[in-house]
Design a protein around this motif. Structure first.
Motif, PDB file in Angstrom:
ATOM      1  N   THR A  71       4.421  -2.891 -20.179  1.00 56.03           N
ATOM      2  CA  THR A  71       4.152  -2.431 -18.807  1.00 56.03           C
ATOM      3  C   THR A  71       3.898  -0.935 -18.733  1.00 56.03           C
ATOM      4  OG1 THR A  71       6.443  -1.901 -18.211  1.00 56.03           O
ATOM      5  CG2 THR A  71       5.749  -4.212 -17.979  1.00 56.03           C
ATOM      6  N   ASP A  72       3.811  -0.263 -19.901  1.00 59.26           N
ATOM      7  CA  ASP A  72       3.685   1.197 -19.921  1.00 59.26           C
ATOM      8  C   ASP A  72       4.831   1.829 -19.131  1.00 59.26           C
ATOM      9  OD1 ASP A  72       2.624   3.783 -20.321  1.00 59.26           O
ATOM     10  OD2 ASP A  72       1.408   3.642 -18.491  1.00 59.26           O
ATOM     11  N   ASN A  73       6.045   1.298 -19.383  1.00 62.05           N
ATOM     12  CA  ASN A  73       7.254   1.777 -18.699  1.00 62.05           C
ATOM     13  C   ASN A  73       7.100   1.719 -17.177  1.00 62.05           C
ATOM     14  OD1 ASN A  73       9.927   2.621 -18.885  1.00 62.05           O
ATOM     15  ND2 ASN A  73       9.381   4.781 -18.703  1.00 62.05           N
ATOM     16  N   GLY A  74       6.380   0.707 -16.709  1.00 59.54           N
ATOM     17  CA  GLY A  74       6.214   0.523 -15.275  1.00 59.54           C
ATOM     18  C   GLY A  74       5.062   1.283 -14.657  1.00 59.54           C
ATOM     19  N   TYR A  75       4.372   2.105 -15.438  1.00 62.91           N
ATOM     20  CA  TYR A  75       3.254   2.905 -14.897  1.00 62.91           C
ATOM     21  C   TYR A  75       1.923   2.164 -14.969  1.00 62.91           C
ATOM     22  CZ  TYR A  75       6.272   7.043 -14.682  1.00 62.91           C
ATOM     23  OH  TYR A  75       7.277   7.931 -14.364  1.00 62.91           O
ATOM     24  N   ILE A  76       1.851   1.086 -15.722  1.00 59.20           N
ATOM     25  CA  ILE A  76       0.701   0.185 -15.919  1.00 59.20           C
ATOM     26  C   ILE A  76      -0.619   0.907 -16.216  1.00 59.20           C
ATOM     27  CG2 ILE A  76       1.830  -1.572 -14.485  1.00 59.20           C
ATOM     28  CD1 ILE A  76      -0.500  -1.245 -12.467  1.00 59.20           C
ATOM     29  N   ARG A  77      -0.554   2.048 -16.881  1.00 62.21           N
ATOM     30  CA  ARG A  77      -1.795   2.728 -17.263  1.00 62.21           C
ATOM     31  C   ARG A  77      -2.550   1.941 -18.325  1.00 62.21           C
ATOM     32  NH1 ARG A  77       1.774   8.143 -17.499  1.00 62.21           N
ATOM     33  NH2 ARG A  77       2.926   6.598 -18.732  1.00 62.21           N
ATOM     34  N   ASN A  78      -1.884   0.948 -18.918  1.00 59.79           N
ATOM     35  CA  ASN A  78      -2.518   0.076 -19.905  1.00 59.79           C
ATOM     36  C   ASN A  78      -3.127  -1.171 -19.275  1.00 59.79           C
ATOM     37  OD1 ASN A  78       0.101  -0.762 -19.245  1.00 59.79           O
ATOM     38  ND2 ASN A  78       0.361  -1.915 -21.141  1.00 59.79           N
ATOM     39  N   HIS A  79      -3.196  -1.224 -17.948  1.00 61.40           N
ATOM     40  CA  HIS A  79      -3.817  -2.369 -17.270  1.00 61.40           C
ATOM     41  C   HIS A  79      -5.219  -2.593 -17.817  1.00 61.40           C
ATOM     42  CE1 HIS A  79      -5.403  -4.991 -14.186  1.00 61.40           C
ATOM     43  NE2 HIS A  79      -6.308  -4.088 -13.854  1.00 61.40           N
ATOM     44  N   ASN A  80      -5.504  -3.838 -18.205  1.00 59.82           N
ATOM     45  CA  ASN A  80      -6.778  -4.187 -18.833  1.00 59.82           C
ATOM     46  C   ASN A  80      -7.526  -5.199 -17.970  1.00 59.82           C
ATOM     47  OD1 ASN A  80      -8.895  -4.979 -20.444  1.00 59.82           O
ATOM     48  ND2 ASN A  80      -7.655  -5.762 -22.122  1.00 59.82           N
ATOM     49  N   PRO A  81      -8.493  -4.755 -17.180  1.00 56.09           N
ATOM     50  CA  PRO A  81      -9.222  -5.689 -16.299  1.00 56.09           C
ATOM     51  C   PRO A  81      -9.907  -6.817 -17.049  1.00 56.09           C
ATOM     52  CG  PRO A  81      -9.703  -3.400 -15.739  1.00 56.09           C
ATOM     53  CD  PRO A  81      -8.963  -3.373 -17.044  1.00 56.09           C
ATOM     54  N   ASP A  82     -10.159  -6.622 -18.349  1.00 55.04           N
ATOM     55  CA  ASP A  82     -10.843  -7.641 -19.145  1.00 55.04           C
ATOM     56  C   ASP A  82      -9.866  -8.509 -19.931  1.00 55.04           C
ATOM     57  OD1 ASP A  82     -13.413  -6.698 -18.388  1.00 55.04           O
ATOM     58  OD2 ASP A  82     -13.218  -5.069 -19.848  1.00 55.04           O
ATOM     59  N   LEU A 132      15.987   4.355 -13.058  1.00 55.31           N
ATOM     60  CA  LEU A 132      15.215   3.159 -13.397  1.00 55.31           C
ATOM     61  C   LEU A 132      14.600   2.487 -12.169  1.00 55.31           C
ATOM     62  CD1 LEU A 132      17.409   1.520 -16.203  1.00 55.31           C
ATOM     63  CD2 LEU A 132      15.456   3.077 -16.425  1.00 55.31           C
ATOM     64  N   TRP A 133      14.912   2.988 -10.968  1.00 56.47           N
ATOM     65  CA  TRP A 133      14.210   2.496  -9.784  1.00 56.47           C
ATOM     66  C   TRP A 133      12.753   2.934  -9.875  1.00 56.47           C
ATOM     67  CZ3 TRP A 133      18.330   4.990  -6.096  1.00 56.47           C
ATOM     68  CH2 TRP A 133      19.490   4.198  -6.079  1.00 56.47           C
ATOM     69  N   TRP A 134      11.879   2.259  -9.116  1.00 56.22           N
ATOM     70  CA  TRP A 134      10.502   2.725  -9.035  1.00 56.22           C
ATOM     71  C   TRP A 134      10.479   4.168  -8.545  1.00 56.22           C
ATOM     72  CZ3 TRP A 134       8.063  -0.004 -12.003  1.00 56.22           C
ATOM     73  CH2 TRP A 134       7.820  -1.378 -11.887  1.00 56.22           C
ATOM     74  N   ASN A 135       9.477   4.919  -8.983  1.00 55.85           N
ATOM     75  CA  ASN A 135       9.214   6.223  -8.393  1.00 55.85           C
ATOM     76  C   ASN A 135       7.826   6.188  -7.765  1.00 55.85           C
ATOM     77  OD1 ASN A 135       7.184   7.064 -10.419  1.00 55.85           O
ATOM     78  ND2 ASN A 135       8.929   7.235 -11.833  1.00 55.85           N
ATOM     79  N   THR A 136       7.508   7.186  -6.998  1.00 50.08           N
ATOM     80  CA  THR A 136       6.253   7.153  -6.243  1.00 50.08           C
ATOM     81  C   THR A 136       5.033   7.200  -7.153  1.00 50.08           C
ATOM     82  OG1 THR A 136       6.443   9.549  -5.899  1.00 50.08           O
ATOM     83  CG2 THR A 136       7.246   8.115  -4.135  1.00 50.08           C
ATOM     84  N   GLU A 137       5.139   7.828  -8.321  1.00 56.32           N
ATOM     85  CA  GLU A 137       4.000   7.854  -9.238  1.00 56.32           C
ATOM     86  C   GLU A 137       3.707   6.460  -9.771  1.00 56.32           C
ATOM     87  OE1 GLU A 137       2.492   9.902 -13.438  1.00 56.32           O
ATOM     88  OE2 GLU A 137       4.394  10.527 -12.536  1.00 56.32           O
ATOM     89  N   ASP A 177      -3.378   1.856  -7.147  1.00 56.16           N
ATOM     90  CA  ASP A 177      -4.659   2.423  -7.570  1.00 56.16           C
ATOM     91  C   ASP A 177      -5.296   1.613  -8.697  1.00 56.16           C
ATOM     92  OD1 ASP A 177      -4.474   4.481  -5.749  1.00 56.16           O
ATOM     93  OD2 ASP A 177      -3.782   5.974  -7.208  1.00 56.16           O
ATOM     94  N   LEU A 178      -4.489   1.211  -9.680  1.00 56.27           N
ATOM     95  CA  LEU A 178      -5.028   0.578 -10.880  1.00 56.27           C
ATOM     96  C   LEU A 178      -5.214  -0.925 -10.737  1.00 56.27           C
ATOM     97  CD1 LEU A 178      -2.974   2.499 -13.605  1.00 56.27           C
ATOM     98  CD2 LEU A 178      -5.313   2.958 -12.828  1.00 56.27           C
ATOM     99  N   THR A 202       0.843  -1.188   0.000  1.00 55.72           N
ATOM    100  CA  THR A 202       0.000   0.000   0.000  1.00 55.72           C
ATOM    101  C   THR A 202       0.886   1.248   0.000  1.00 55.72           C
ATOM    102  OG1 THR A 202      -0.074   0.226   2.414  1.00 55.72           O
ATOM    103  CG2 THR A 202      -1.700  -1.252   1.401  1.00 55.72           C
ATOM    104  N   LYS A 203       0.262   2.401   0.016  1.00 51.53           N
ATOM    105  CA  LYS A 203       0.997   3.664   0.001  1.00 51.53           C
ATOM    106  C   LYS A 203       1.942   3.765   1.193  1.00 51.53           C
ATOM    107  CE  LYS A 203       0.365   8.672  -0.408  1.00 51.53           C
ATOM    108  NZ  LYS A 203      -0.624   9.771  -0.545  1.00 51.53           N
TER     109      LYS A 203
END
Length: 222
Positions: free
Chosen positions: A97-108, A47-52, A59-60, A24-25
């Motif tokens: 992976t959308d460069n690690g941001y996963i904005r392309n996550h597809n629930p379907d 290239l480490w994770w960032n908070t965004e 969230d996603l 979690t956060k």
């Protein structure tokens, strides 16, 4: 779906209490510490994770955000998203992976795709990575997806690049002629190599290639 499991990891014969759960956060600082420890210089800090990125993970697709906690310390993490995959599709890590941001996550979608897995060096003999992979298999079954998929580094390939193609190298790993620290580990954890991805990730040891590794949901037919 919330994942939470208390269990014992073992350091030689000594049991160590561990908690495998969704992150979690409140875990972000601990997760960033894992990245720093797992990928020290000369690995590029950008290239480490960032908070965004981490915020997007929780969230996603919080079901795909896992960590292992030992005595209050985050010891490792694993992240995934859902995609629609058809056999034969090619991709890079950045694209899938959308460069690690996963904005392309597809629930379907039909496939759980591994974004990242890492463990602090001090905890690498406790079997934490395998435990997280197994938890992701359970997530595949729970969500009734077809498979877990991900690109595995081939860090030993640079030693053979002058004489073997990436495909030939992977075949020799599968046949047991060559031991590869990442691909062999993933095979031991139940995943099966189904091909090679070229230009997958900027990785000199793997010559930018990766083994595409699959685990099929055994409860689905076809």
């Amino acid at each position: 779906m919330t994942y939470y499991q208390e269990y014992f990891a073992f350091q030689d014969k000594k049991p160590i209490k561990a908690i495998l759960r969704n992150y979690t956060k409140q875990d972000f600082n601990g997760l960033l510490n894992v990245q720093r420890a797992a990928f020290p210089p000369p690995f590029p800090p950008e290239l480490w994770w960032n908070t965004e990125q981490l915020q997007n993970h929780v969230d996603l697709f919080p079901e795909g955000a896992l960590c292992v906690e030992i005595e209050g310390e985050i010891a490792g993490s694993m992240t995934a998203l859902i995609i629609q995959y058809e056999p034969g599709d090619t991709h890079s890590w950045e694209k899938v992976t959308d460069n690690g941001y996963i904005r392309n996550h597809n629930p379907d979608g039909n496939t759980l795709y591994v974004v990242d897995i890492c463990v602090k060096p001090a905890f690498r003999k406790l079997g934490l990575a395998k435990k997280m992979v197994e938890a992701m298999y359970q997530t595949v079954v729970h969500l009734n997806l077809e498979r877990l998929l991900g690109g595995g580094r081939m860090p030993g390939y640079h030693l053979y690049a002058d004489t073997l193609t990436p495909e030939q190298y992977l075949q020799k790993v599968v046949s047991g002629e060559i031991y590869d620290t990442v691909v062999t580990f993933l095979m031991r954890a139940g995943r099966v190599p189904i091909g090679v991805l070229h230009n997958y990730l900027d990785d000199e040891e793997s010559k930018n290639c990766a083994a595409l590794m699959e685990w099929k949901n055994p409860f689905r037919k076809g």
